[in-house]
Design a protein around this motif. Sequence first.
Motif, PDB file in Angstrom:
ATOM      1  N   LEU A 119      11.058   5.177   2.915  1.00 10.09           N
ATOM      2  CA  LEU A 119      11.700   3.871   2.731  1.00 10.09           C
ATOM      3  C   LEU A 119      13.186   4.073   2.461  1.00 10.09           C
ATOM      4  O   LEU A 119      13.612   5.145   2.010  1.00 10.09           O
ATOM      5  CB  LEU A 119      11.086   3.130   1.542  1.00 10.09           C
ATOM      6  CG  LEU A 119       9.610   2.789   1.591  1.00 10.09           C
ATOM      7  CD1 LEU A 119       9.182   2.152   0.289  1.00 10.09           C
ATOM      8  CD2 LEU A 119       9.313   1.867   2.748  1.00 10.09           C
ATOM      9  N   ALA A 120      13.968   3.035   2.709  1.00  8.18           N
ATOM     10  CA  ALA A 120      15.382   3.056   2.322  1.00  8.18           C
ATOM     11  C   ALA A 120      15.449   3.070   0.800  1.00  8.18           C
ATOM     12  O   ALA A 120      14.786   2.282   0.133  1.00  8.18           O
ATOM     13  CB  ALA A 120      16.091   1.833   2.879  1.00  8.18           C
ATOM     14  N   LYS A 121      16.235   4.015   0.249  1.00  8.13           N
ATOM     15  CA  LYS A 121      16.296   4.193  -1.203  1.00  8.13           C
ATOM     16  C   LYS A 121      17.657   3.751  -1.724  1.00  8.13           C
ATOM     17  O   LYS A 121      18.687   4.087  -1.150  1.00  8.13           O
ATOM     18  CB  LYS A 121      16.064   5.654  -1.548  1.00  8.13           C
ATOM     19  CG  LYS A 121      16.131   5.949  -3.034  1.00  8.13           C
ATOM     20  CD  LYS A 121      15.918   7.413  -3.312  1.00  8.13           C
ATOM     21  CE  LYS A 121      17.223   8.046  -3.624  1.00  8.13           C
ATOM     22  NZ  LYS A 121      17.160   9.394  -4.124  1.00  8.13           N
ATOM     23  N   TYR A 122      17.636   3.019  -2.839  1.00  6.23           N
ATOM     24  CA  TYR A 122      18.850   2.586  -3.522  1.00  6.23           C
ATOM     25  C   TYR A 122      18.748   3.029  -4.972  1.00  6.23           C
ATOM     26  O   TYR A 122      17.769   2.742  -5.644  1.00  6.23           O
ATOM     27  CB  TYR A 122      18.997   1.059  -3.452  1.00  6.23           C
ATOM     28  CG  TYR A 122      19.089   0.548  -2.037  1.00  6.23           C
ATOM     29  CD1 TYR A 122      20.294   0.557  -1.347  1.00  6.23           C
ATOM     30  CD2 TYR A 122      17.960   0.063  -1.384  1.00  6.23           C
ATOM     31  CE1 TYR A 122      20.374   0.095  -0.053  1.00  6.23           C
ATOM     32  CE2 TYR A 122      18.028  -0.400  -0.087  1.00  6.23           C
ATOM     33  CZ  TYR A 122      19.234  -0.380   0.579  1.00  6.23           C
ATOM     34  OH  TYR A 122      19.308  -0.833   1.861  1.00  6.23           O
ATOM     35  N   GLY A 141      13.365  -9.060   2.614  1.00  5.16           N
ATOM     36  CA  GLY A 141      13.366  -9.614   3.967  1.00  5.16           C
ATOM     37  C   GLY A 141      12.126  -9.139   4.709  1.00  5.16           C
ATOM     38  O   GLY A 141      11.003  -9.346   4.277  1.00  5.16           O
ATOM     39  N   ARG A 142      12.331  -8.438   5.817  1.00  2.00           N
ATOM     40  CA  ARG A 142      11.209  -7.949   6.624  1.00  2.00           C
ATOM     41  C   ARG A 142      10.850  -6.500   6.351  1.00  2.00           C
ATOM     42  O   ARG A 142       9.919  -5.966   6.943  1.00  2.00           O
ATOM     43  CB  ARG A 142      11.534  -8.099   8.102  1.00  2.00           C
ATOM     44  CG  ARG A 142      11.659  -9.520   8.526  1.00  2.00           C
ATOM     45  CD  ARG A 142      11.968  -9.594   9.987  1.00  2.00           C
ATOM     46  NE  ARG A 142      12.016 -10.980  10.396  1.00  2.00           N
ATOM     47  CZ  ARG A 142      11.400 -11.448  11.438  1.00  2.00           C
ATOM     48  NH1 ARG A 142      10.694 -10.646  12.192  1.00  2.00           N
ATOM     49  NH2 ARG A 142      11.491 -12.713  11.744  1.00  2.00           N
ATOM     50  N   GLU A 143      11.598  -5.824   5.498  1.00  3.15           N
ATOM     51  CA  GLU A 143      11.337  -4.412   5.243  1.00  3.15           C
ATOM     52  C   GLU A 143      11.059  -4.160   3.762  1.00  3.15           C
ATOM     53  O   GLU A 143      11.463  -4.932   2.908  1.00  3.15           O
ATOM     54  CB  GLU A 143      12.521  -3.564   5.709  1.00  3.15           C
ATOM     55  CG  GLU A 143      13.794  -3.841   4.934  1.00  3.15           C
ATOM     56  CD  GLU A 143      14.955  -2.983   5.396  1.00  3.15           C
ATOM     57  OE1 GLU A 143      14.759  -2.106   6.239  1.00  3.15           O
ATOM     58  OE2 GLU A 143      16.052  -3.193   4.878  1.00  3.15           O
ATOM     59  N   LYS A 144      10.382  -3.053   3.495  1.00  4.78           N
ATOM     60  CA  LYS A 144      10.168  -2.626   2.115  1.00  4.78           C
ATOM     61  C   LYS A 144      11.267  -1.648   1.754  1.00  4.78           C
ATOM     62  O   LYS A 144      11.698  -0.847   2.576  1.00  4.78           O
ATOM     63  CB  LYS A 144       8.815  -1.917   1.977  1.00  4.78           C
ATOM     64  CG  LYS A 144       7.662  -2.845   1.854  1.00  4.78           C
ATOM     65  CD  LYS A 144       6.428  -2.160   1.320  1.00  4.78           C
ATOM     66  CE  LYS A 144       5.918  -1.090   2.236  1.00  4.78           C
ATOM     67  NZ  LYS A 144       4.630  -0.541   1.795  1.00  4.78           N
ATOM     68  N   ILE A 145      11.723  -1.714   0.501  1.00  2.00           N
ATOM     69  CA  ILE A 145      12.752  -0.791   0.015  1.00  2.00           C
ATOM     70  C   ILE A 145      12.295  -0.169  -1.294  1.00  2.00           C
ATOM     71  O   ILE A 145      11.419  -0.685  -1.985  1.00  2.00           O
ATOM     72  CB  ILE A 145      14.118  -1.492  -0.169  1.00  2.00           C
ATOM     73  CG1 ILE A 145      14.017  -2.654  -1.154  1.00  2.00           C
ATOM     74  CG2 ILE A 145      14.683  -1.938   1.156  1.00  2.00           C
ATOM     75  CD1 ILE A 145      15.347  -3.262  -1.513  1.00  2.00           C
ATOM     76  N   LYS A 146      12.912   0.952  -1.605  1.00  2.00           N
ATOM     77  CA  LYS A 146      12.643   1.686  -2.846  1.00  2.00           C
ATOM     78  C   LYS A 146      13.917   1.628  -3.688  1.00  2.00           C
ATOM     79  O   LYS A 146      14.985   2.005  -3.223  1.00  2.00           O
ATOM     80  CB  LYS A 146      12.295   3.128  -2.499  1.00  2.00           C
ATOM     81  CG  LYS A 146      12.136   4.047  -3.658  1.00  2.00           C
ATOM     82  CD  LYS A 146      11.799   5.443  -3.118  1.00  2.00           C
ATOM     83  CE  LYS A 146      11.907   6.496  -4.165  1.00  2.00           C
ATOM     84  NZ  LYS A 146      11.578   7.820  -3.622  1.00  2.00           N
ATOM     85  N   ILE A 147      13.776   1.126  -4.918  1.00  2.00           N
ATOM     86  CA  ILE A 147      14.925   0.988  -5.817  1.00  2.00           C
ATOM     87  C   ILE A 147      14.633   1.757  -7.094  1.00  2.00           C
ATOM     88  O   ILE A 147      13.571   1.600  -7.692  1.00  2.00           O
ATOM     89  CB  ILE A 147      15.203  -0.493  -6.143  1.00  2.00           C
ATOM     90  CG1 ILE A 147      15.458  -1.289  -4.869  1.00  2.00           C
ATOM     91  CG2 ILE A 147      16.384  -0.619  -7.075  1.00  2.00           C
ATOM     92  CD1 ILE A 147      15.641  -2.762  -5.085  1.00  2.00           C
TER      93      ILE A 147
END
Length: 170
Positions: A119-122, A141-147
Amino acid sequence: MYSTKIIKQVKRKKKPGAGVLKILMIVFGVLFILMGIVFSRGFMLPGFLLICLYFAFDMFSQKEYEYVMEGNHFTIDVIVGKKHRKNAHELDLNQLEVVAPNWHEKVAKYRIKGGTERLAKYDYTSYDDEIPYYTMIIGDGREKIKILLDLNEEMLRTMKNMFPDRVFFA
């Protein structure tokens, strides 16, 4: 239903060599300006550029994060140089998949090494080793992210009350 507003401010810890780098920029900037006065004006431009670089580095190296949870909305703002605020994320907690400490088995499949999902990580943590950080997997939105976040006890308890099957403590 009552809407609560919880605010948490996180200040990013300075990197180990930042102080030495700042001192070196000041010393070399002053040295080049003095050499420009004494020897040749060609040294003045690098001196002024080093001093300008020092101020830019000083401003951009100071980062703070502000987490605001109000009802089902979670907002993350990035504050650079104690002046400039930018809204990084506005998230709906109804799309929350999991909140857990970084070592927890619920977020094991999202780890860089050994995980199965990428996943995109922040990263919005303080980099302080004494403060445990949490991994939040959420839809944006339409994607899952990792924070990655430094959540306090009050925010965790409120999230746990709202989503008891998705929030895990340390």
